[in-house]
Design a protein around this motif. Structure first.
Motif, short mmCIF file in Angstrom:
data_model
loop_
_atom_site.label_atom_id
_atom_site.label_comp_id
_atom_site.label_asym_id
_atom_site.label_seq_id
_atom_site.Cartn_x
_atom_site.Cartn_y
_atom_site.Cartn_z
N TRP A 1 0.96 -1.09 0.43
CA TRP A 1 -0.03 0.08 0.35
C TRP A 1 1.18 1.30 -0.10
O TRP A 1 1.93 1.33 0.78
CB TRP A 1 -0.95 -0.46 1.07
N PHE A 2 0.62 2.26 -0.52
CA PHE A 2 1.82 3.55 -0.87
C PHE A 2 1.01 4.40 -0.39
O PHE A 2 -0.26 4.97 -0.94
CB PHE A 2 2.18 3.20 -2.57
N MET A 3 0.87 5.61 0.63
CA MET A 3 0.34 5.86 1.02
C MET A 3 0.86 7.82 1.01
O MET A 3 2.01 8.12 0.72
CB MET A 3 0.26 5.69 2.98
N ASP A 4 0.21 8.81 0.63
CA ASP A 4 0.75 10.25 0.55
C ASP A 4 -0.68 10.99 1.22
O ASP A 4 -1.44 10.98 0.92
CB ASP A 4 0.94 10.68 -0.54
N ALA A 5 0.15 11.36 1.99
CA ALA A 5 -1.30 13.10 2.31
C ALA A 5 -2.71 12.49 3.03
O ALA A 5 -3.63 12.54 2.92
CB ALA A 5 -1.43 14.36 1.05
N GLY A 6 -2.04 10.97 3.75
CA GLY A 6 -3.61 10.38 5.07
C GLY A 6 -4.09 9.65 4.02
O GLY A 6 -4.98 8.68 4.39
N LYS A 7 -4.10 9.39 2.27
CA LYS A 7 -4.57 8.44 1.43
C LYS A 7 -3.46 7.24 1.15
O LYS A 7 -2.58 7.24 0.66
CB LYS A 7 -5.67 9.31 0.90
N ILE A 8 -4.36 5.63 1.14
CA ILE A 8 -4.01 5.48 0.06
C ILE A 8 -4.09 5.42 -0.94
O ILE A 8 -5.00 4.91 -1.64
CB ILE A 8 -4.36 4.00 0.89
N ILE A 9 -3.46 5.94 -2.08
CA ILE A 9 -3.33 6.30 -3.39
C ILE A 9 -3.17 4.66 -4.51
O ILE A 9 -3.37 5.14 -5.52
CB ILE A 9 -2.52 7.36 -3.75
N GLU A 10 -2.17 4.01 -4.13
CA GLU A 10 -2.08 3.07 -4.67
C GLU A 10 -1.65 1.50 -4.20
O GLU A 10 -1.33 1.95 -3.16
CB GLU A 10 -0.83 3.13 -6.35
N THR A 11 -2.34 0.99 -4.79
CA THR A 11 -2.12 -0.61 -3.98
C THR A 11 -1.87 -1.35 -4.68
O THR A 11 -2.07 -1.32 -6.44
CB THR A 11 -3.17 -1.07 -2.98
N GLY A 12 -0.83 -3.13 -5.25
CA GLY A 12 -0.56 -3.41 -5.80
C GLY A 12 0.38 -4.61 -5.26
O GLY A 12 0.52 -4.63 -4.50
N LYS A 13 0.98 -5.51 -6.29
CA LYS A 13 1.35 -7.40 -5.36
C LYS A 13 2.98 -6.40 -6.13
O LYS A 13 3.21 -5.35 -6.66
CB LYS A 13 1.37 -7.93 -6.87
N PRO A 14 3.66 -6.50 -5.39
CA PRO A 14 4.99 -6.02 -5.21
C PRO A 14 6.05 -5.77 -6.18
O PRO A 14 6.39 -4.85 -7.38
CB PRO A 14 6.07 -6.83 -4.38
#
Length: 242
Positions: free
Chosen positions: A207-220
């Protein structure tokens, strides 16, 4: 096992978590990454209510963790939490640090708690340190004791909040190898970390977070080779440059 539904968190005017919706499945390893101040540690600390939320719901094993009927101490005893700064009791031996919670919270008899502690110390490679005190250990050894202490309660899930960021570089590997072995054994894990090699090798999802939001998820593989979001691309290129 862990579900965030429209979770929001404010510190005064500062919106630290913004409409977070996400799930961690049983047996899954999720790595949460992102720039400093993106909300990663706040998010993981909401799972065992070290941080309270201002909106939305969080459920653990299908139980709303903010249900007023819930026994908070009993709930926390089911989630292992490993902190950045180890948080061992400095006046207790390694053995006593590990046996304290099972004996106090669960009522486990001392001989059984010590037997389990010895097994866990062997697992993290510290069988010879049972009688040592935290101040006599390196940072990497202290963090491995902290992991053993969390495991002593037989938690169905483990949370790691930047467990290697306070360590000297040569000690990072010894902690990550213990975390890898837990993942291989099927432990449900949520890890906030900057160790991208660990994320690539061990995570089921990032899970990639920025400014309090999860803005991207994915397999590594997808996330590291082909991030979709511009902020994620910039984050990864900065990491590579560094």
């Amino acid at each position: 096992m862990i579900k965030f539904s429209a979770v929001n968190k404010w510190y005064g005017e500062y919106h630290a978590l913004v409409d977070v919706n996400a799930e961690v499945n049983k047996g899954e390893v999720v790595v949460v990454c992102g720039p400093s101040g993106s909300g990663k540690s706040t998010l993981i600390r909401t799972v065992n209510r070290l941080e309270e939320i201002n909106g939305g719901t969080i459920s653990f094993d299908n139980q709303d963790i903010h249900d007023r009927k819930m026994n908070l101490n009993a709930y926390r005893s089911r989630i292992g939490f490993v902190f950045q700064q180890f948080n061992l009791f400095p006046h207790l031996s390694v053995l006593d640090n590990i046996t304290l919670s099972p004996m106090r919270v669960r009522g486990v008899k001392r001989n059984l708690a010590e037997k389990k502690a010895a097994e866990l110390l062997a697992r993290v490679g510290l069988s010879n340190k049972a009688q040592a005190f935290p101040g006599q250990l390196s940072g990497g050894q202290q963090q491995r004791v902290a992991i053993a202490r969390a495991l002593a309660m037989d938690p169905p899930a483990m949370l790691f909040d930047e467990p290697t960021s306070a360590l000297d570089p040569e000690m990072v590997g010894e902690v990550l190898s213990v975390m890898k072995s837990l993942a291989q054994d099927g432990m449900t894990m949520m890890c906030v970390t900057h160790e991208m090699g660990f994320a690539r090798e061990v995570a089921d999802r990032v899970w990639f977070m920025d400014a309090g939001k999860i803005i991207e998820t994915g397999k590594p593989d997808e996330f590291f080779s082909n991030p979709k979001h511009e902020r994620a691309k910039r984050f990864l290129s900065d990491l590579r440059a560094h």
